[in-house]
Design a protein around this motif. Structure first.
Motif, short mmCIF file in Angstrom:
data_model
loop_
_atom_site.label_atom_id
_atom_site.label_comp_id
_atom_site.label_asym_id
_atom_site.label_seq_id
_atom_site.Cartn_x
_atom_site.Cartn_y
_atom_site.Cartn_z
N VAL A 77 -5.46 9.06 0.97
CA VAL A 77 -5.64 8.46 -0.35
C VAL A 77 -4.72 7.25 -0.43
O VAL A 77 -3.49 7.39 -0.37
N GLN A 78 -5.29 6.07 -0.54
CA GLN A 78 -4.49 4.84 -0.49
C GLN A 78 -4.61 4.03 -1.77
O GLN A 78 -5.71 3.85 -2.30
N HIS A 79 -3.46 3.55 -2.23
CA HIS A 79 -3.42 2.57 -3.30
C HIS A 79 -3.00 1.23 -2.71
O HIS A 79 -2.01 1.14 -1.98
N HIS A 128 -11.75 -0.81 0.74
CA HIS A 128 -10.94 -1.02 -0.45
C HIS A 128 -11.66 -1.92 -1.45
O HIS A 128 -12.25 -2.94 -1.07
N THR A 139 0.83 -1.20 0.00
CA THR A 139 0.00 0.00 0.00
C THR A 139 0.87 1.25 0.00
O THR A 139 2.01 1.24 0.49
N TRP A 199 -7.44 2.20 -5.99
CA TRP A 199 -7.31 3.41 -5.18
C TRP A 199 -8.59 3.62 -4.37
O TRP A 199 -9.69 3.46 -4.90
N ASN A 200 -8.44 4.03 -3.09
CA ASN A 200 -9.58 4.31 -2.24
C ASN A 200 -9.19 5.38 -1.22
O ASN A 200 -8.01 5.69 -1.06
N THR A 201 -10.19 5.97 -0.54
CA THR A 201 -9.92 7.10 0.33
C THR A 201 -10.54 6.94 1.72
O THR A 201 -11.56 6.26 1.89
#
Length: 432
Positions: free
Chosen positions: A184-186, A241, A161, A214-216
């Protein structure tokens, strides 16, 4: 897609529980807490109440009231050890009596070593400050051999991540700070395991699931600084996610040969929320005492949901847990500060639900560190930790081809033993 294909996919769906597995790395569940070398030196005991970019991950209010700019860069070398040992794991093929799974009965050090980077930058404009932190809070790799006793529930697990946290903070009044950040995460994951063919005389098949997305989420925090006491409260949200990717089956023979395939699918799961409370007390001009309690909402990781064409939900059974830490900072002179601390952390995994992908257990973290002001604008940080893990059962029963006439239960009976980890970290902080 046939009904059998959906059920074959279920085996990997169960394995997807590895997304919740930082195992014996060094933090609870799959959360890696090395976002600051200064923090590691005192066993993460005062982060939500401290100030500056080193605490921005734990509390976005930490940069409020800053004059000018500050930046930090760090890297942590993570060296886990341990044994995942078979006690009496059995496989029950259709029409046969339970038999040993066979293979190598002891997996030594299945969790890979690695280097975890992170960094942050912030700048203050009067009462307002803006910052940006980049970290890797969920990273993990395990790799079992193809003849391991655990091969039907775990082969390779890889989770990566990147978290990007833009942050704004304000000083409402002297010593009163508020802050908020967007996370903001990948996430990228690859999970695999072996599949038993219906005859023990045939070689195993193989299954792999991989995806990314990608999600937040968000973070908020507050601090109060009054005389020798600093208090901090912060909350980091859960993040839902969704990873898009593929599921691949190969090596299935005989009646199962028609289930060799590659299909596009998705997986949805949630990472936990965190509620953080910290106290820092300056007992003398040189000595500061720290305490931190974190409640982690691992019950958010209650299931993994696979989308079309599989459409399966897998329960995970994780529980909410506590992490408690105490530590100190001691200024030996204006240039050199030393630190130490102890942290206790519960595991979110539970007996009866723990598999070889998640060799996790309660642990104690013993840490020490130091900071040296090399110049007026540059400080170098060092930290080292030893983490000791309790022995724990590996005992989550699974089934290949569940719900079909060829359902093949795997009665898992193993143990995590002799588990520990060393973490060595180096960082630098700069003002400008």
């Amino acid at each position: 897609m046939t009904r059998m294909t959906g059920r074959v996919a279920l085996c990997t769906a169960v394995s997807l529980g590895a997304l919740g597995a930082a195992g014996t790395a060094h933090a609870q569940g799959f959360y890696l807490q090395e976002q600051s070398v200064r923090a590691q030196g005192r066993a993460f005991s005062g982060e939500a109440a401290d100030t500056g970019v080193e605490s921005i991950w734990w509390n976005p209010a930490s940069i409020a009231g800053m004059e000018g700019g500050e930046a930090s860069l760090h890297a942590s070398a993570i060296l886990p050890r341990g044994k995942v040992r078979d006690e009496n794991t059995l496989i029950v093929r259709p029409g046969t009596a339970p038999a040993s799974v066979g293979g190598d009965p002891v997996a030594k050090d299945p969790i890979n070593t690695g280097v975890l980077p992170s960094g942050a930058i912030a700048y203050g404009f009067g009462k307002f400050a803006f910052g940006l932190a980049v970290s890797a809070p969920y990273n993990f790799t395990t790799d079992y051999s193809e003849d391991s006793w655990a091969r039907y529930t775990a082969d390779k697990t890889e989770l990566r991540t990147i978290d990007i946290q833009p942050t704004i903070a304000v000083e409402l009044a002297p010593g009163i700070h508020l802050g908020a950040g967007l996370n903001v995460q990948h996430a990228k994951a690859e999970l695999s395991n072996y599949l038993p063919n219906l005859s023990a005389a045939l070689p195993d098949g193989h299954q792999r699931l991989k995806g990314d997305g990608w999600n937040t989420g968000w973070s908020v925090g507050a601090q109060m600084h009054r005389g020798p006491v600093s208090l901090g409260l912060a909350y980091k949200s859960a993040i839902k996610h969704k990873l898009d990717g593929t599921l691949t089956n190969s090596g299935l023979l005989g009646p199962l040969a028609g289930q060799n395939m590659e299909v596009a699918t998705s997986a949805t799961f949630s990472t936990p929320w965190q509620a953080i409370g910290s106290v820092r007390y300056r007992a003398t001009p040189e000595l500061t005492l720290n305490f931190q309690a974190v409640r982690v909402g691992w019950s958010e990781f209650d299931s993994i949901d696979l989308g079309a064409p599989i459409n399966t939900s897998i329960p995970e059974g994780y529980r909410d847990i506590w992490s408690l830490a105490g530590g100190f900072d001691y200024a030996l002179d204006p240039k050199l500060t030393v630190r130490g601390g102890i942290q206790y952390g519960q595991t979110p995994t539970r007996d009866g639900h723990r598999d070889a992908r998640v060799p996790d257990s309660d642990r104690l973290n013993f840490s020490a560190g130091a900071s040296y002001a090399a110049t007026r604008n540059l400080t170098v940080d060092f930290a080292a930790s030893y983490i000791s893990f309790e022995d724990a059962p590996i005992d989550r029963t699974t089934a290949s081809y569940a719900g079909t006439p060829v359902q093949t239960p795997i009665l898992v009976d193993g143990t995590l033993t002799d588990a520990s980890a060393l973490v060595f970290s180096l960082g630098a902080r700069m003002t400008f």
